[in-house]
Write a protein that holds these residues in place. Sequence first.
Motif, PDB file in Angstrom:
ATOM      1  N   ALA A  79      16.714   4.119   7.911  1.00 32.69           N
ATOM      2  CA  ALA A  79      16.313   3.107   8.899  1.00 32.69           C
ATOM      3  C   ALA A  79      16.341   3.743  10.283  1.00 32.69           C
ATOM      4  O   ALA A  79      17.341   4.384  10.653  1.00 32.69           O
ATOM      5  N   PHE A  80      15.245   3.590  11.028  1.00 30.67           N
ATOM      6  CA  PHE A  80      15.168   4.113  12.389  1.00 30.67           C
ATOM      7  C   PHE A  80      15.517   2.987  13.352  1.00 30.67           C
ATOM      8  O   PHE A  80      14.879   1.932  13.347  1.00 30.67           O
ATOM      9  N   CYS A  81      16.558   3.214  14.151  1.00 29.89           N
ATOM     10  CA  CYS A  81      16.985   2.138  15.052  1.00 29.89           C
ATOM     11  C   CYS A  81      17.363   2.703  16.422  1.00 29.89           C
ATOM     12  O   CYS A  81      17.496   3.927  16.598  1.00 29.89           O
ATOM     13  N   SER A  82      17.548   1.803  17.390  1.00 28.38           N
ATOM     14  CA  SER A  82      17.760   2.226  18.772  1.00 28.38           C
ATOM     15  C   SER A  82      19.125   2.873  18.976  1.00 28.38           C
ATOM     16  O   SER A  82      19.254   3.842  19.718  1.00 28.38           O
ATOM     17  N   ARG A  83      20.181   2.352  18.322  1.00 31.23           N
ATOM     18  CA  ARG A  83      21.541   2.892  18.522  1.00 31.23           C
ATOM     19  C   ARG A  83      22.253   2.953  17.168  1.00 31.23           C
ATOM     20  O   ARG A  83      23.078   2.089  16.850  1.00 31.23           O
ATOM     21  N   PRO A  84      21.958   3.961  16.340  1.00 31.90           N
ATOM     22  CA  PRO A  84      22.515   4.005  14.989  1.00 31.90           C
ATOM     23  C   PRO A  84      24.044   4.042  14.949  1.00 31.90           C
ATOM     24  O   PRO A  84      24.664   3.455  14.068  1.00 31.90           O
ATOM     25  N   ASP A  85      24.659   4.727  15.925  1.00 28.48           N
ATOM     26  CA  ASP A  85      26.124   4.837  15.907  1.00 28.48           C
ATOM     27  C   ASP A  85      26.809   3.499  16.179  1.00 28.48           C
ATOM     28  O   ASP A  85      27.971   3.304  15.799  1.00 28.48           O
ATOM     29  N   ALA A  86      26.105   2.585  16.832  1.00 26.33           N
ATOM     30  CA  ALA A  86      26.727   1.318  17.222  1.00 26.33           C
ATOM     31  C   ALA A  86      26.542   0.211  16.179  1.00 26.33           C
ATOM     32  O   ALA A  86      27.186  -0.846  16.279  1.00 26.33           O
ATOM     33  N   LEU A  87      25.686   0.422  15.166  1.00 23.62           N
ATOM     34  CA  LEU A  87      25.447  -0.630  14.175  1.00 23.62           C
ATOM     35  C   LEU A  87      26.691  -0.806  13.301  1.00 23.62           C
ATOM     36  O   LEU A  87      27.148   0.135  12.658  1.00 23.62           O
ATOM     37  N   PRO A  88      27.271  -2.008  13.263  1.00 28.39           N
ATOM     38  CA  PRO A  88      28.514  -2.216  12.509  1.00 28.39           C
ATOM     39  C   PRO A  88      28.306  -2.037  11.006  1.00 28.39           C
ATOM     40  O   PRO A  88      27.219  -2.273  10.477  1.00 28.39           O
ATOM     41  N   ASP A  89      29.382  -1.627  10.314  1.00 25.15           N
ATOM     42  CA  ASP A  89      29.329  -1.469   8.867  1.00 25.15           C
ATOM     43  C   ASP A  89      29.014  -2.787   8.173  1.00 25.15           C
ATOM     44  O   ASP A  89      28.365  -2.798   7.122  1.00 25.15           O
TER      45      ASP A  89
END
Length: 443
Positions: free
Chosen positions: A400-410
């Motif tokens: 999945a390509f997203c704006s802020r991958p590190d910030a997406l919660p588990d």
Amino acid sequence: MKVAIAGRANVGKSTLFNRLVGKRLAIVDDTPGVTRDRREAEARLQDLTFTVVDTAGFEGADEGTLEHRMWAQMGRALDEADVYLFVVDARAGVTPLDEQLADEVRRRGKPVVLVANKAEGRNGEVASLEAYSLGLGDPIAFSAEHGDGLSDLRDALMEAFESVGEPLPEEDEDASKPISVAILGRPNVGKSTLLNQIIGEERMLTGPEAGLTRDSITVDFSRGEQHFRLVDTAGLRRRARVTEALEKASTGDTIRAMKYAEAAIVVLDATMPFEKQDLTILDLVAREGRALVIAFNKWDLVPTPDESIRAAREAVNRLIPQAAGIRVVPVSALSGRGVDKLMATVGDAVERWSTRISTGKLNRWLEMATQRHAPPAVSGRRIKIRYMTQAKSRPPTFIAFCSRPDALPDSYKRYLINSLRETFDMPGVPIRLLLRKGDNPYA
């Protein structure tokens, strides 16, 4: 052509087996009697290709004992083989057990190649001469450890094959590749008994003793048009309890078999399921991304079957959330109840594990999933998931390509995975979702 390696315990049969197949498949240890079940593999010796069978060491034994059951396994291997490799220890000389087994082999009337193993060094050939007394022909001075005598062994095998009068086997390129299935579980839950019931013969050594299986043993089996390669493995105990070098080797062999398998049947004891070690094994298989089916064995001992199966399915979804919806099949390895359903379920699980979803369908689903439950805002900025594609199957892996991958919660990743599993009908399949920063690469 099938070649069985026969001999008493600790003469180097498994070392010879490993030498012929070119891999350390069989566990080797100085302890006598390490090999218990017969193990088959494809062997190559210069220009010869054949199936080689490692067998348990021959020991005199009383009826009903473990050693007697091991001898029965060796006897079946001798019955099925075309040629025998009879191995003696050149250093120890000919023993009464060697003579007793030589009589057994001679009675079967098949070609025998006599191998005097451990004959390395200057005195090796002299030490091997004593084997003449067995009356099985000229002994080959050999060292399985160092590979000495391979050319002589090749010539003797070629002569034996020609005396049988059958052509060397050719690989059937049209044959469909079998599904590799590892049978896993704690010691003494009935893995070997279950494999015997699946294939309809006493292929594996079984009994009340825990830890009978040491090597991972591979057996081919067909059900209708589906072909399976079943791998019976040693029971996995908690790591803290595994102290002996031999058991460590068996455990490593089991883990390796699981990693190379496409699917796994995890066998649980229905009378005491979901012990801590059961959950560790299930988690290990799910993390490796294998197609997974649970066999609830000893089902004939469960007093309330309907209630127990409901509780088992609920427990699986609660305890193994990373592969929610794992199929649970009640079986009895002793009576054969549920075995056909188990193999049908394994075939179905592998099919779902191989799922491929088109990019168009994935992104229509993504739009629907994010509208139903939008990605959260982190530090006041909402995360945008722009695009998704499937990188591979077996197990299904999505990017999945997203704006802020590190910030997406588990928790949101779990929501997407569970929605994928439900929408595209993949119950019990381990799904991997990788996040990448960037715009739609196809825009």
